[in-house]
Design a protein around this motif. Structure first.
Motif, PDB file in Angstrom:
ATOM      1  N   LEU A 160       3.302   5.109   7.570  1.00 40.84           N
ATOM      2  CA  LEU A 160       3.515   3.411   7.657  1.00 40.84           C
ATOM      3  C   LEU A 160       4.119   3.395   9.112  1.00 40.84           C
ATOM      4  N   TRP A 198      -1.051   1.574  -0.142  1.00 40.67           N
ATOM      5  CA  TRP A 198      -0.900   0.450   1.058  1.00 40.67           C
ATOM      6  C   TRP A 198      -1.507   0.756   2.432  1.00 40.67           C
ATOM      7  N   ALA A 215       4.439  -3.178   3.176  1.00 42.24           N
ATOM      8  CA  ALA A 215       4.650  -2.004   2.684  1.00 42.24           C
ATOM      9  C   ALA A 215       5.682  -1.106   3.187  1.00 42.24           C
ATOM     10  N   ALA A 266       2.838   5.284  -1.026  1.00 42.30           N
ATOM     11  CA  ALA A 266       2.679   4.476   0.253  1.00 42.30           C
ATOM     12  C   ALA A 266       0.875   4.596   0.519  1.00 42.30           C
ATOM     13  N   ARG A 313      -0.651  -0.006  -5.857  1.00 43.92           N
ATOM     14  CA  ARG A 313       0.542  -0.198  -5.194  1.00 43.92           C
ATOM     15  C   ARG A 313       1.409  -1.233  -6.114  1.00 43.92           C
TER      16      ARG A 313
END
Length: 471
Positions: free
Chosen positions: A353, A319, A343, A316, A309
């Motif tokens: 997320l 994360w 994130a 993504a 990351r």
């Protein structure tokens, strides 16, 4: 290209090496292909080629150096030199099955299956238990429309390994050629079952569609897209070449395939090799993190996810993996929550997320904020059911049954046959004492093998308590 291949093979078909000493070395040296242009090659590859050539000229066993050189060429894409090398090695070591196998693989890749078949015949003769060669031979026969021979070849594989998914897929293709889709369905389900739903899934989608099982076809297509599929055959003789490869892309691909095949140790080796040549490859760090996670090496996994990351903040998945690992630790929940907000700043287009954010707010009882997060996830990717189901659960907690039902129906539009959406809709119908709707949804639940058995039993118990009889 076929004419060039035939010319190359005939030119290097020397007599079997006899004797030893200077004469043997002279024969090996004479068979060396010209060194290709390495002006743009990685220094590591230049060194490997130079070392192997020097071994041909100076080492006690020049043929070993020649074999190393040829495999180095193969591992790094110099196929003309590789073909010349394997043809010579096959003549020099006629009882070594590796050389005809590796040569056949390249020739088949150029489309000359007729030339590859005699080579694989020789491999089967020399190494009858080496199933990758048998499977590749059967696939070649199938592509050449030599169907009876292909069927016999696939069945010979199953005699060695009754659950081999690649042989089952081959027989399924033959069944489709005979328009026997029910038999193809059975064979492909066997292949999927024997490979943890990894082999034959793409073809099973087509078979389901042909048989009118559209819900199952849509589900499988979505699962294949989400998880990815590998179609090549695990082939140790071919895969060993990666120890000589210096191309990070090829190494990452091979490492991922090794892990997919259940060999995380080999996957880790290849991913580490890729990172030696390209230390800032975010995908390699991420995949290495997954392999460490799957082998219980949590600290190493977290370090790889962090590096991935850092290199590519908008990516993504690292994360998410780091958040999931932190959340699984009793003492790291707060760290996981802090990381979630970082994130979201770095990768704001990730629906997963936002689903994590919805769960965060749900745990704190902030259902309106959770609903907003799930709606954001849906807006980014409306063709996936998970956020709809989570949003519907919020509505149920709020007593908004109609809104929950409407949202679950949207989940079924995104993924027809989703067992959790169907089960919840069945539960709603039972709670409303709407027997016709309950029967309709329960019938759909029973047609979904993915529905957990304990959930089905719970639905049956509620149905009995409400309507006084079995569904």
């Amino acid at each position: 290209m076929k004419r060039r291949l035939a010319f190359t093979l005939s030119c290097v078909a020397l007599a079997v090496l006899a004797g030893c000493g200077d004469r043997q070395r002279e024969q090996v040296v004479e068979a060396l292909p010209p060194t290709p242009d390495l002006s743009d090659a990685r220094p590591a590859l230049v060194r490997q080629i130079s070392t192997a050539e020097e071994a041909v000229h100076k080492a006690k066993q020049p043929l070993e150096g020649y074999a190393l050189l040829t495999k180095t060429y193969h591992a790094n894409g110099f196929l003309s030199e590789t073909i010349q090398g394997y043809a010579f090695l096959q003549e020099a070591e006629p009882d070594n099955p590796h050389w005809p196998h590796l040569l056949a693989f390249i020739i088949a890749g150029y489309g000359d299956l007729e030339a590859a078949l005699p080579l694989w015949d020789r491999v089967v003769e020399l190494a009858p238990d080496y199933l990758p060669a048998r499977i590749r031979r059967a696939d070649a026969l199938l592509k050449l429309n030599r169907l009876e021979e292909a069927e016999a070849a696939y069945r010979a594989v199953l005699e060695h390994d009754a659950e081999n998914p690649y042989a089952s897929v081959g027989l399924a293709r033959l069944a489709i050629a005979d328009d026997d889709y029910p038999q193809a369905r059975k064979l492909l389900l066997d292949a999927a079952s024997n490979s943890h739903n990894r082999i034959g899934v793409d073809l099973l989608v087509t078979v389901f569609e042909h048989l009118g099982e559209d819900d199952k076809a849509r589900y499988l297509r979505r699962q294949a897209k989400a998880g990815g599929t590998f179609t090549d055959i695990p082939d140790p003789w071919l895969n060993q070449l990666m120890d000589l490869c210096v191309d990070p892309y090829q190494l990452v691909s091979a490492g991922g395939f090794a892990a997919f095949s259940g060999d995380n140790e080999r996957g880790i080796e290849l991913m580490q090799r890729a990172l030696r040549f390209e230390p800032d490859n975010a995908l390699a760090h991420f995949q290495l993190g997954d392999m460490y996670r799957d082998t219980g090496q949590t600290d190493k996994a977290l370090a790889e996810y962090r590096r991935a990351r850092e290199l590519k903040p908008e990516f993504a998945d690292p994360w998410l993996r780091e958040i999931e690992l932190l959340r699984s630790s009793e003492n790291s929940t707060a760290a996981a929550d802090d990381l979630l907000f970082k994130a979201l700043d770095a990768a704001p287009q990730s629906p997963a997320l936002y689903q994590q954010l919805g769960q965060y707010h749900t745990r704190r009882g902030n259902l309106e904020a959770a609903s907003s997060a799930y709606r954001d996830a849906i807006a980014i990717r409306p063709n996936e059911p998970e956020a709809y189901i989570q949003l519907a659960n919020i509505f149920l907690r709020q007593g908004r049954i109609d809104a929950a039902q409407q949202t679950l129906e949207q989940a079924l539009e995104a993924e027809p046959g989703n067992p959790f959406a169907l089960s919840t809709l069945a539960m709603i119908a039972i709670s409303r004492q709407d027997r016709a709707e309950a029967d309709r949804y329960l019938q759909a639940v029973h047609q979904q093998p993915r529905t957990p058995a304990n959930l089905v039993e719970k639905l049956h118990a509620n149905y009995r308590n409400t309507f006084g009889q079995e569904p």
